[in-house]
Design an enzyme around this catalytic site. Structure first.
Site, PDB file in Angstrom:
ATOM      1  N   GLU A 255     -30.519  12.675 -17.494  1.00 49.16           N
ATOM      2  CA  GLU A 255     -30.114  11.282 -17.740  1.00 49.16           C
ATOM      3  C   GLU A 255     -30.958  10.360 -16.878  1.00 49.16           C
ATOM      4  OE1 GLU A 255     -25.941  10.992 -16.888  1.00 49.16           O
ATOM      5  OE2 GLU A 255     -25.350  11.878 -18.781  1.00 49.16           O
ATOM      6  N   LYS A 257     -31.674   7.920 -14.060  1.00 48.73           N
ATOM      7  CA  LYS A 257     -30.969   7.557 -12.820  1.00 48.73           C
ATOM      8  C   LYS A 257     -31.180   6.054 -12.659  1.00 48.73           C
ATOM      9  CE  LYS A 257     -30.507   8.691  -7.894  1.00 48.73           C
ATOM     10  NZ  LYS A 257     -30.011   7.392  -7.510  1.00 48.73           N
ATOM     11  N   ARG A 262     -22.820   2.001  -8.038  1.00 51.32           N
ATOM     12  CA  ARG A 262     -21.852   2.805  -8.769  1.00 51.32           C
ATOM     13  C   ARG A 262     -20.564   2.048  -9.007  1.00 51.32           C
ATOM     14  NH1 ARG A 262     -21.724   9.126  -7.639  1.00 51.32           N
ATOM     15  NH2 ARG A 262     -20.547   9.760  -9.464  1.00 51.32           N
ATOM     16  N   ARG A 278     -18.395   3.095  -4.809  1.00 47.57           N
ATOM     17  CA  ARG A 278     -18.522   4.451  -4.297  1.00 47.57           C
ATOM     18  C   ARG A 278     -17.728   4.624  -3.009  1.00 47.57           C
ATOM     19  NH1 ARG A 278     -23.960   7.140  -2.226  1.00 47.57           N
ATOM     20  NH2 ARG A 278     -22.687   8.242  -0.713  1.00 47.57           N
ATOM     21  N   GLU A 308     -22.997   3.270 -13.582  1.00 55.13           N
ATOM     22  CA  GLU A 308     -23.909   2.559 -12.688  1.00 55.13           C
ATOM     23  C   GLU A 308     -24.165   1.180 -13.307  1.00 55.13           C
ATOM     24  OE1 GLU A 308     -24.983   4.054  -9.895  1.00 55.13           O
ATOM     25  OE2 GLU A 308     -26.853   3.097  -9.304  1.00 55.13           O
ATOM     26  N   PHE A 349     -21.865   7.145 -17.365  1.00 53.88           N
ATOM     27  CA  PHE A 349     -22.407   8.505 -17.410  1.00 53.88           C
ATOM     28  C   PHE A 349     -21.359   9.609 -17.270  1.00 53.88           C
ATOM     29  CE2 PHE A 349     -23.276   6.897 -13.057  1.00 53.88           C
ATOM     30  CZ  PHE A 349     -22.492   7.768 -12.314  1.00 53.88           C
ATOM     31  N   ARG A 425     -20.999  16.778  -2.621  1.00 58.09           N
ATOM     32  CA  ARG A 425     -22.414  16.697  -2.999  1.00 58.09           C
ATOM     33  C   ARG A 425     -22.746  18.021  -3.665  1.00 58.09           C
ATOM     34  NH1 ARG A 425     -26.096  13.006  -2.127  1.00 58.09           N
ATOM     35  NH2 ARG A 425     -24.955  11.737  -0.641  1.00 58.09           N
ATOM     36  N   LYS A 431     -30.546  14.891  -8.300  1.00 59.48           N
ATOM     37  CA  LYS A 431     -31.299  13.663  -8.543  1.00 59.48           C
ATOM     38  C   LYS A 431     -32.767  13.945  -8.308  1.00 59.48           C
ATOM     39  CE  LYS A 431     -30.027  12.044  -3.933  1.00 59.48           C
ATOM     40  NZ  LYS A 431     -29.398  10.993  -3.141  1.00 59.48           N
TER      41      LYS A 431
HETATM   42  P1  ATP Z   1     -29.227   7.404  -4.015  1.00 59.19           P
HETATM   43  O1  ATP Z   1     -29.540   6.505  -2.875  1.00 59.19           O
HETATM   44  O2  ATP Z   1     -30.321   8.356  -4.378  1.00 59.19           O
HETATM   45  O3  ATP Z   1     -28.680   6.673  -5.218  1.00 59.19           O
HETATM   46  P2  ATP Z   1     -26.585   8.154  -3.271  1.00 59.19           P
HETATM   47  O4  ATP Z   1     -26.259   8.815  -1.980  1.00 59.19           O
HETATM   48  O5  ATP Z   1     -26.195   6.738  -3.474  1.00 59.19           O
HETATM   49  O6  ATP Z   1     -28.118   8.380  -3.514  1.00 59.19           O
HETATM   50  P3  ATP Z   1     -26.209  10.413  -4.932  1.00 59.19           P
HETATM   51  O7  ATP Z   1     -24.992  11.019  -5.451  1.00 59.19           O
HETATM   52  O8  ATP Z   1     -26.964  11.175  -3.937  1.00 59.19           O
HETATM   53  O9  ATP Z   1     -25.876   8.948  -4.420  1.00 59.19           O
HETATM   54  O10 ATP Z   1     -27.197  10.124  -6.146  1.00 59.19           O
HETATM   55  C1  ATP Z   1     -26.683   9.805  -7.383  1.00 59.19           C
HETATM   56  C2  ATP Z   1     -26.397   8.335  -7.505  1.00 59.19           C
HETATM   57  O11 ATP Z   1     -27.169   7.828  -8.557  1.00 59.19           O
HETATM   58  C3  ATP Z   1     -24.964   8.087  -7.902  1.00 59.19           C
HETATM   59  O12 ATP Z   1     -24.162   7.860  -6.763  1.00 59.19           O
HETATM   60  C4  ATP Z   1     -25.029   6.894  -8.831  1.00 59.19           C
HETATM   61  O13 ATP Z   1     -24.741   5.719  -8.102  1.00 59.19           O
HETATM   62  C5  ATP Z   1     -26.468   6.837  -9.278  1.00 59.19           C
HETATM   63  N1  ATP Z   1     -26.705   7.111 -10.704  1.00 59.19           N
HETATM   64  C6  ATP Z   1     -27.495   6.365 -11.514  1.00 59.19           C
HETATM   65  N2  ATP Z   1     -27.556   6.867 -12.748  1.00 59.19           N
HETATM   66  C7  ATP Z   1     -26.770   7.991 -12.753  1.00 59.19           C
HETATM   67  C8  ATP Z   1     -26.437   8.959 -13.748  1.00 59.19           C
HETATM   68  N3  ATP Z   1     -26.921   8.905 -14.994  1.00 59.19           N
HETATM   69  N4  ATP Z   1     -25.596   9.977 -13.381  1.00 59.19           N
HETATM   70  C9  ATP Z   1     -25.106  10.058 -12.133  1.00 59.19           C
HETATM   71  N5  ATP Z   1     -25.400   9.189 -11.149  1.00 59.19           N
HETATM   72  C10 ATP Z   1     -26.224   8.142 -11.439  1.00 59.19           C
END
Ligand code: ATP
Length: 573
Positions: A255, A257, A262, A278, A308, A349, A425, A431
């Protein structure tokens, strides 16, 4: 229960680093709570007085703690600050100060955990005039009755820094141990899953503990309730498409990103819509536009969706980086004005709850299928995450490239059969995004800001050095500097530095002599006809001013060329 009993447990936990030993200490303490009606003491073990699904915070600064300590001990603030500088931990300063004072006084009241909880619970409720004094009074009252050790942990709790090294997993294990005393590893594992599942749904440890003491059926009967925040599932990293496929298995769901923030959107059984971040903050009031999208595009009785939100430019309709819309999360006034200026699109998502039923245990493939049937998507309002299901590395790499080209951060790689695990996690959702890199560049131009930033530069043209022609050539434009300098220079600081070097001005744009060197972070480099260097940086952010660097010692075009090629390779393999 006496608060000192809990403080002794804190000390014991702090002095034992093994997880097993910590679990043992915690379990022994939790057993004492079995007969207590109020299980909220367990929040104190987490350094809080509210459950995890509450967004309430103490909002207490170190300065206020010092004031309260001064008030209840009679020691001057200056002396306390001095001790703090020497000892580095305000909790320890509090312990020493109160211990000394207590040697001179005979009478002390006994502090109970209930009294601590009651006073701390009132802190977030205070608002308006005289708030600081009222907070001060509540804290001082506790400190006045406290022994040294108690003062240490009151201060550490207030500052959200308990330093006892207890993660939520250890608390879960301790609950299993205290309530069930499992005999075999298999039994223990099963019970851990049951307790974890109950916590995933309730996001409230006191409730889980209460249920654990009632027995397995009570735990199993924990309900996921839309409208109450639950923790979001987080992703681990993949270094390449191949790595991602190897880790989550083939085929995988890829998907986009999205580069936004969030949003967990809930519709409760009563029809109320709530939006959580989040960090489980309720931001519903800030997003009436999203509430409308939901009403118009999802005709269901109840649900929890994971999504997102991304911003787009209302004129060009181009998607903007996260920084551009970050102010929408906090803004509580003139919201409708801001919505017009900074509109967002919600990209959904995941689906966690559907018409009265938890989908936490359903495989992702099924959750995403239902999701795709229940939403009527509309561009610039609410959409479904762009998806590709494949085992083919090449197709997935193409998809990844497209995501970057569409101004998004990268891709998520998801296992088809995985359940939704709140707060973890997980290794079944990865990712993949280009690594952030650092460069030293020189500022050769700037644009004056609007609104609050009038008279100051708000965005900056960055250049690298072309050794062949002995010229500085443009490579990108950075904006999004903060008003306060928590993470780097402020736009005011930079404006002050740059003003003496302005060569000429045309409208809001100034041309600037290449003197000021800055360190920037960027996500990746692309070929670009816009800039003279032939390259453009994506997401450059100024993180430091470098008076120690000479303009000609900054990144040169040859290095940029090398970085670009390396990045291209990275995307391919
Ligand atoms: P990052 O700074 O890389 O976004 P993070 O610590 O905020 O990391 P992670 O769970 O590590 O969060 O990375 C996934 C994040 O990406 C999710 O928290 C979400 O906010 C975002 N995101 C964007 N598109 C998607 C998707 N299609 N599916 C899941 N998460 C997504």
């Amino acid at each position: 229960m006496k608060y000192i009993q809990l403080c002794e447990v804190y000390e014991n936990l702090q002095n034992n680093s093994s997880r097993l030993k910590k679990t043992e200490i915690l379990a022994e303490f939790l057993e004492k709570l079995k007969e207590e009606k109020n299980k909220q003491v367990v929040y104190l073990l987490q350094g809080k007085v509210f459950p995890d699904n509450s967004e309430k915070e103490f909002g207490i600064s170190e300065q206020l703690c010092i004031k309260a300590l001064a008030k209840s001990s009679g020691i001057s603030k200056e002396k306390l600050v001095d001790d703090w500088k020497k000892m580095g931990d305000l909790g320890e300063v509090a312990q020493k100060t109160i211990d000394k004072k207590k040697q001179n006084t005979l009478f002390t009241k006994t502090l109970t955990t209930q009294k601590v909880i009651d006073n701390l619970k009132r802190l977030p409720e205070l608002e308006g005039r005289g708030t600081v004094d009222k907070k001060l009074a509540l804290i001082s009252e506790l400190l006045t009755s406290a022994k040294g050790l108690e003062a240490k942990y009151i201060i550490r709790t207030l500052l959200n820094n308990l330093r006892i090294g207890v993660a939520s997993g250890t608390l879960r294990d301790a609950i299993v141990q205290a309530a069930f005393k499992p005999k075999t590893i298999k039994e223990k594992k099963e019970l851990m899953e049951i307790v974890q599942d109950s916590y995933d749904k309730a996001t409230d440890l006191a409730l889980v503990l209460e249920k654990a003491y009632k027995g397995i059926p009570a735990l199993k009967n924990t309900k996921l309730i839309p409208g109450k925040a639950i923790k979001a599932m987080l992703a681990q990293k993949a270094v390449s498409v191949e790595d991602g496929l190897n880790k989550v298995g083939r085929p995988a769901i890829f998907e986009y990103k999205y580069d936004g923030f969030r949003m967990m959107i809930n519709k409760s059984e009563s029809g109320e819509i709530k939006i959580f971040t989040r960090h489980l903050d309720d931001v519903t009031l800030q997003f009436p536009d999203v509430v409308e999208y939901i009403k118009d595009h999802i005709k269901l009785k109840s649900f929890i969706i994971d999504s997102e939100a991304i911003g787009y430019d209302p004129k060009t309709k181009k998607y903007t980086p996260f920084e551009a819309i970050s102010q929408r999360i906090k803004r509580k006034h003139n919201i409708h004005e801001l919505i017009k200026k900074l509109p967002i699109e919600v990209n959904v998502f995941d689906l966690i709850y559907y018409n009265g039923k938890s989908l936490l245990d359903e495989p992702f493939e099924k959750r995403t299928k239902i999701l795709r049937e229940m939403i009527k998507p509309q561009k610039y309002k609410i959409r479904l995450a762009h998806q590709l299901i494949t085992s083919d590395r090449k197709k997935a790499e193409k998809f990844y490239k497209e995501a970057l080209k569409d101004n998004q951060e990268g891709v998520m790689i998801k296992n088809l059969g995985a359940r939704y695990q709140p707060g973890l996690r997980v290794g079944h959702m990865l990712k993949l995004k280009p690594a952030e890199n650092e460069l030293d560049l020189v500022i050769t131009g700037a644009e004056y800001g609007k609104g609050k930033r009038v008279g100051n530069f708000a965005s900056f043209i960055l250049s690298c050095f072309n050794e062949k022609t002995n010229q500085f050539v443009e490579i990108g434009k950075s904006s999004g500097l903060k008003e306060k300098s928590e993470t780097g220079p402020t736009f005011e600081q930079l404006t002050k530095l740059l003003k003496p070097y302005v060569l000429k001005e045309k409208g809001r744009i100034a041309q600037i002599k290449p003197k000021i060197v800055v360190t920037i972070l960027y996500q990746n480099i692309q070929r670009s006809p816009t800039y003279k260097s032939g390259y453009g940086l994506r997401f450059p952010r100024i993180i430091a001013i470098r008076p120690d660097r000479k303009p000609k010692s900054i990144a040169n075009l040859k290095e940029i060329d090398h970085d670009y090629k390396r990045h291209e390779l990275k995307i391919h393999y």
